[in-house]
Design an enzyme around this catalytic site. Structure first.
Site, PDB file in Angstrom:
ATOM      1  N   GLU A   1       0.521  -3.093  12.723  1.00  0.00           N
ATOM      2  CA  GLU A   1       0.635  -4.451  12.682  1.00  0.00           C
ATOM      3  C   GLU A   1       0.834  -4.855  14.001  1.00  0.00           C
ATOM      4  OE1 GLU A   1       3.750  -4.841   9.342  1.00  0.00           O
ATOM      5  OE2 GLU A   1       1.691  -4.634   8.102  1.00  0.00           O
TER       6      GLU A   1
ATOM      7  N   LYS B   1       2.864  -0.444  16.642  1.00  0.00           N
ATOM      8  CA  LYS B   1       3.982   0.012  15.548  1.00  0.00           C
ATOM      9  C   LYS B   1       4.203   0.897  14.625  1.00  0.00           C
ATOM     10  CE  LYS B   1       5.694  -2.550  11.313  1.00  0.00           C
ATOM     11  NZ  LYS B   1       5.561  -3.704  10.470  1.00  0.00           N
ATOM     12  N   GLN B   2       2.939   1.591  14.194  1.00  0.00           N
ATOM     13  CA  GLN B   2       3.512   2.384  13.811  1.00  0.00           C
ATOM     14  C   GLN B   2       2.136   3.164  12.948  1.00  0.00           C
ATOM     15  OE1 GLN B   2       3.578  -0.775  10.430  1.00  0.00           O
ATOM     16  NE2 GLN B   2       2.617   1.399   8.906  1.00  0.00           N
TER      17      GLN B   2
ATOM     18  N   TRP C   1       1.161  -1.885  -0.229  1.00  0.00           N
ATOM     19  CA  TRP C   1       0.119  -0.227   0.170  1.00  0.00           C
ATOM     20  C   TRP C   1       0.941   1.366   0.251  1.00  0.00           C
ATOM     21  CZ3 TRP C   1      -1.675   2.716   4.977  1.00  0.00           C
ATOM     22  CH2 TRP C   1      -0.671   2.745   5.981  1.00  0.00           C
ATOM     23  N   ASP C   2       1.833   0.870   0.388  1.00  0.00           N
ATOM     24  CA  ASP C   2       3.030   2.207   0.073  1.00  0.00           C
ATOM     25  C   ASP C   2       2.860   2.991  -1.430  1.00  0.00           C
ATOM     26  OD1 ASP C   2       3.550  -0.238   1.726  1.00  0.00           O
ATOM     27  OD2 ASP C   2       6.516   0.372   1.674  1.00  0.00           O
TER      28      ASP C   2
HETATM   29  C1  BGC Z   1       4.815  -1.906   7.484  1.00  0.00           C
HETATM   30  C2  BGC Z   1       3.637  -1.731   6.328  1.00  0.00           C
HETATM   31  C3  BGC Z   1       4.751  -1.550   5.265  1.00  0.00           C
HETATM   32  C4  BGC Z   1       5.418  -2.505   4.871  1.00  0.00           C
HETATM   33  C5  BGC Z   1       6.991  -2.419   4.014  1.00  0.00           C
HETATM   34  C6  BGC Z   1       5.798  -2.717   6.805  1.00  0.00           C
HETATM   35  O1  BGC Z   1       7.015  -2.525   8.531  1.00  0.00           O
HETATM   36  O2  BGC Z   1       4.170  -1.953   8.625  1.00  0.00           O
HETATM   37  O3  BGC Z   1       2.821  -0.989   6.286  1.00  0.00           O
HETATM   38  O4  BGC Z   1       4.039  -1.918   4.493  1.00  0.00           O
HETATM   39  O5  BGC Z   1       6.548  -2.412   6.206  1.00  0.00           O
HETATM   40  O6  BGC Z   1       6.453  -0.679   3.604  1.00  0.00           O
END
Ligand code: BGC
Length: 768
Positions: free
Chosen positions: A483, A597-598, A341-342
Site C-alpha cells: 500500500e 510497506k509489505q 483479504w486477511d
Molecule cells: C495492510 C493490508 C491489510 C490491512 C488489515 C493494512 O495495513 O496493508 O494489507 O489487509 O492492514 O490487516
C-alpha cells in the site's frame, strides 16, 4: 523479544506478565483477551485503572453511529468491572502499593488469572485473585470469579458490579437507548438498542461463603449495579462469582427472560469450576487436532505458536454463517472490526487443513456479500462482482474515504485502498479454489462457489483495458498488496491473480457444462456464460503477466524499478513506530520510491510457489525484502513461507522469529487496538505451509518438509476428506497415520515420490 514470560505445566501453557506495567496496559488488554468466536472481552483489570480501554465485542454486532461514518464493531457494555471498597477506600491498582503481581493467560484453556497482593492507603493488606473465561461450551456465557482475602485485619468490604452501558467506541456512543432492570432481586438485565440491532445481557452474582442478604441494586444512567456490603475477617476468603449471558438481536426472541434466568440458575448450581471444565473439554477436543508438536523448539516459540492458534480459535464465528473474521478479531476497535483479504489469504489455511467446515463457513460469508460486490462494480463502472476492500456484516464497502487528519495541515488523507485496491476479488476466488480442490465439496460450489467465481471473473474482464498497441490486456491505475505504491499499472500480484481467477472460472464453467448441464444453463441465462467464455479465452491469451527481467527481478509494476531507492531504509525497518516513514516524507514522495510497506511480489511467489524457479524466487525475495519496511503485520510471515518453500530455512527462520513476536514483542504501542489476525494465521501457515511444506493441488496433497535446523521433528494433524491424519516428520521418516481408513485412496506427494494414502504411509529418509 517476547515481552511476556512463558511457563508450561500440566495445566497448560502460560503467557505471564510478572510486573504491573502501565505502559503495556492496552497491549496486554488485547493480547490476553478472552474470545470464543461469539464475543471477545479485553483483558482489563477487574477494578478500573487510569488509561484503560475496556472492550467487549460481539461477532457481527456492527453499527453506524452517524450518516457520514462507516459501520463499526460496537464496543458493548462492560460486564467485567468489579469495584472493591475496603473501609470506605476504593481499591485501585493505581493508588495501592503492589506487593505481589501476576497476570497470566493460559493459551490452551483461554483462562485469564490475575493475582494481586496490595497495601491500601488505609494500611489494609489484601489478596485479590481473579479468573475468567469466555465459554466454548455455551458461547453466550462469560464467567468471572474474584477471591478477596484481607491479610492483616478485619474490615468492611463493599463489592459493586453489574453492567456498564456508558462504554463508547473511542468516544462515539453507539447505543441509542438502553433499558436496564432487576428481576427477582437477583438478575440484572440490560437491553441495548443500536440503529438496527439489539443486545441483551443478563447477569447474576453469587457470594461465597453464602451471603444471605440480597444486594442493593443501583440504577444509574445507562448502567446497573448490585452492591454487597459485608464484614470480613482477617484471612477469611470471600469469593464473588459473576455469570453473564449475552445474546444479540437475532437470538433474543428465541430466549425469553425466564429462559435466561434458568440458564443463569444452572450456572449457579454448577459453579465456576464445573463450567470451566465444560469449556475446557470443548477446547481440549479442538487442541487434539490443532496442536503442533515440535521437538527442538524453545518454549517461547511453542507458546507463541499456541498463542496464535488460541486467537485463531477465538475469532472464528462458529454459529453464524453470515459472518467472517475481522482484522483484529474480537479484541479491539482497530480497523473498526472490518474484514479484509486477511481472512481468505492468511487466516483460512489454518481452518481449511484443520477444520475444513469452518473454512467453508468463511467462504459462504462472501457469497452472502454478493449484493454489495455487485453494487460496488456498478458504482465504479464495471460488471460482475467487485468485492469491497473492507466489509462489516453485510457485503457493502466500508472502507473509510478519509484516514486520520494530518495534524499539521488539518486535512484528511484519502484512503485509496477502498477505491483502487482490487485484488481481494481474486483472493476470494483463490481461497474458494483451494477449498474446493481440497475437499471436493460440490455442494458448496453449487450453492455458493460457482456464482462467486463466475461473477468475479466477469469483473476482471471488465476491469482490464485492452492496449491496442501492445495487443494485450492490462490492469491500470491499481494498488497491489503493497500500500505504499499507489496508482500504478500492471501490479504483478494483481495481474497474476486476475489471470488465475479467470482461468479457474473458465475451467469450472466448461466442466459444469459437462457435469451438470441444467445448472450451467441456468447460470448461462443469468450471467451469459457462453459469451463470457469467449471473453475469458481472449483475456487469458492476452493478459500481460510480468516475467523476470534480465536481472531475474519480476517488476512489481510498470514503473517500480525506475523509481529511486531509499538509502536509509534500514532506519525505518528498525523503527519502533509503525509507518514512521510517513512522518518524514509525504505519501506522494513515498509512492515515488522503491519502498514497500509489505510483501507484494513475495506474496505472489507464496501463492504460486511453482511459477518460477527457486533461483528466481530467492533473488526476488532478497531484492524486495531489501526495499520492504514491514510496516504491515502481514509481511514477515509471507517472507517465511516464500523462503521455506525453496529450502532457505535459515533465512526463513529469521523472519519467523519476527512474525512470532508481532503481538507479543516489547513494543508497548503495538497491538493496543487489537491483535493482528492475519499475522496469527500467517504464523500457522509459516509452520505448516512453510516448514512442513504442506500444499495441495487438484487431486493431490504434497508434504515436502524443510525443517529449520534446530527442529528435530514435528507432528500435527490434517483433516483429509473428513478423516484426521497424523503427520509425523523426523529426519529419518515422514509418517502419515489415518484415524480411520479413508473411503478412497488419496494421492500424496512427498518430495518427488508419489504415494496412495488410505491408512498409513511411511516415507523413509527425510532428505531431499
Ligand atoms: C495492510 C493490508 C491489510 C490491512 C488489515 C493494512 O495495513 O496493508 O494489507 O489487509 O492492514 O490487516
Amino acid at each position: 523479544m517476547i515481552y511476556y514470560n512463558v511457563e508450561k505445566n500440566e495445566d497448560g501453557i502460560f503467557l505471564i506478565e510478572e510486573h504491573y506495567n502501565p505502559k503495556f496496559l492496552l497491549k496486554t488488554e488485547t493480547v490476553f483477551s478472552q474470545c470464543n468466536g461469539y464475543f471477545g472481552i479485553r483483558a482489563s483489570y477487574d477494578s478500573k485503572v487510569i488509561n484503560e480501554n475496556r472492550g467487549m465485542f460481539v461477532a457481527g454486532l456492527y453499527n453506524k453511529a452517524y450518516e457520514n461514518e462507516v459501520m463499526e464493531l460496537v464496543n458493548c457494555p462492560d460486564i467485567v468491572e468489579v469495584q472493591l471498597i475496603f473501609n470506605d477506600e476504593k481499591f485501585s491498582i493505581d493508588t495501592s502499593e503492589l506487593l505481589e503481581y501476576k497476570r497470566a493467560l493460559n493459551v490452551l484453556t483461554g483462562e485469564l488469572t490475575i493475582h494481586l497482593v496490595c497495601r491500601l492507603k488505609n494500611g489494609l493488606d489484601v489478596k485479590i485473585y481473579s479468573s475468567r473465561f469466555a465459554s466454548y461450551h455455551d458461547r453466550h456465557l462469560f464467567c468471572q470469579n474474584v477471591k478477596i482475602t484481607p491479610l492483616n485485619r478485619d474490615g468492611e468490604l463493599t463489592i459493586v458490579s453489574g453492567i456498564n452501558g456508558q462504554i463508547t467506541n473511542s468516544g462515539v456512543s453507539q447505543f441509542k437507548q438502553i433499558g436496564s432492570r432487576v428481576y427477582d432481586k437477583k438478575y440484572m438485565s440490560m437491553m441495548a438498542y443500536l440503529t438496527k440491532d439489539k443486545l441483551s445481557m443478563m447477569n447474576t452474582c453469587v457470594m461465597n461463603p453464602n451471603y444471605e442478604k440480597s444486594p442493593d441494586f443501583v440504577l444509574k444512567r445507562r448502567s446497573i449495579y448490585a452492591k454487597y456490603k459485608l464484614s470480613v475477617k482477617k484471612n477469611q476468603e470471600v469469593s464473588f462469582t459473576k455469570y453473564n449471558y449475552i445474546k444479540n438481536s437475532q437470538e433474543i426472541n428465541s430466549l425469553n427472560e425466564e429462559d435466561k434466568k434458568r440458564v443463569l440458575d444452572t450456572c449457579i448450581e454448577k459453579g465456576y469450576d464445573v463450567l470451566l471444565k465444560e469449556h475446557r473439554d470443548v477446547l481440549i477436543n479442538m487442541w487434539k487436532y490443532a496442536k503442533i508438536d515440535i521437538k527442538g523448539t524453545s518454549l517461547e516459540e511453542e507458546t507463541a505458536i499456541c498463542f496464535a492458534q488460541y486467537h485463531l480459535f477465538g475469532m472464528m464465528p462458529y454459529e453464524d454463517m453470515k459472518l467472517s473474521v475481522a482484522a483484529k478479531g474480537l479484541t479491539g476497535e482497530g480497523y473498526k472490526g472490518h474484514v479484509f483479504w486477511d481472512t481468505e489469504i492468511f487466516i483460512l489455511p489454518f481452518f481449511l487443513y484443520t477444520f475444513p467446515q469452518k473454512a467453508r463457513h468463511l467462504l459462504e460469508f462472501r457469497y452472502h456479500g454478493l449484493a454489495g460486490a455487485r453494487a460496488k462494480a456498478i458504482d465504479y463502472g464495471y460488471e460482475g462482482a467487485m468485492f469491497p476492500w473492507e466489509v462489516a456484516r453485510d457485503g457493502d464497502e466500508q472502507t473509510p474515504l478519509y484516514a486520520a487528519l494530518n495534524i499539521h495541515t488539518g486535512k484528511a488523507n484519502k484512503v485509496w485502498s477502498g477505491i483502487k485496491e482490487h485484488h481481494v476479488t481474486a483472493d476470494i476466488v483463490y481461497a474458494m479454489w483451494k477449498y474446493y480442490t481440497y475437499t471436493n465439496d460440490e455442494r458448496f460450489m453449487l450453492d455458493y462457489g460457482y456464482q462467486v467465481i463466475f461473477e468475479a471473473a466477469i469483473f476482471w474482464y471488465s476491469r482490464a483495458s485492452y492496449n491496442e498497441e501492445k495487443k494485450q490486456y492490462e490492469i491500470l491505475d491499481i494498488i497491489g498488496p503493497d500500500e505504499y505504491t499507489e496508482h500504478i499499472d500492471n501490479n504483478a500480484y494483481t495481474n497474476y491473480m486476475a489471470y488465475f481467477c479467470v482461468k479457474v472460472a473458465k475451467k469450472l464453467a466448461n466442466e459444469l457444462k459437462i457435469k451438470n448441464l441444467a445448472v450451467f444453463e441456468e447460470m448461462n441465462r443469468n450471467l451469459q456464460l457462453e459469451i463470457r467464455l469467449k471473453q475469458w479465452n481472449d483475456f487469458l491469451d492476452k493478459i500481460y503477466l510480468p516475467i523476470p527481467n534480465q536481472d531475474n527481478i519480476i517488476p512489481q509494476d510498470d514503473t517500480f524499478l525506475s523509481k529511486k531507492v531509499l538509502d536509509n531504509i534500514d532506519y525505518y525497518k528498525q523503527c519502533d513506530e509503525k509507518q514512521a516513514i510517513l512522518l518524514d516524507y509525504s505519501r506522494d514522495e513515498v509512492v515515488d520510491m522503491q519502498v514497500l510497506k509489505q510483501a507484494d511480489v513475495v506474496m505472489l511467489l507464496n501463492l504460486f510457489p511453482h511459477l518460477f524457479s527457486n533461483e528466481v524466487i530467492k533473488e526476488n525475495v532478497i531484492f524486495y525484502e531489501n526495499r520492504t519496511i514491514h510496516d504491515s503485520s502481514l509481511s514477515y510471515c509471507a517472507h517465511v513461507q516464500a523462503l521455506a518453500n525453496i529450502g532457505e530455512t535459515d533465512k526463513a527462520f529469521k523472519f519467523f522469529k519476527k512474525a512470532l513476536e508481532i503481538d507479543m514483542n516489547d513494543n508497548p504501542s503495538d497491538s493496543t487496538d487489537g491483535i493482528h489476525s492475519a499475522s496469527l494465521g500467517g504464523i500457522w501457515s509459516s509452520v505448516i505451509l512453510g516448514f512442513a511444506g504442506v500444499s495441495h493441488g487438484q487431486n493431490y496433497i504434497e508434504i515436502s518438509p524443510k525443517l529449520p535446523s534446530n527442529w528435530e521433528a514435528m507432528s500435527f494433524y490434517m483433516n483429509i476428506k473428513g478423516v484426521y491424519v497424523k503427520i509425523s516428520i523426523s529426519k529419518e521418516k515422514i509418517i502419515l497415520e489415518c484415524e480411520r481408513q479413508l473411503d478412497s485412496a488419496v494421492n500424496i506427494k512427498i518430495y518427488d515420490k508419489e504415494y496412495k494414502l488410505q491408512d498409513t504411509l511411511i516415507h523413509e529418509v527425510y532428505t531431499k
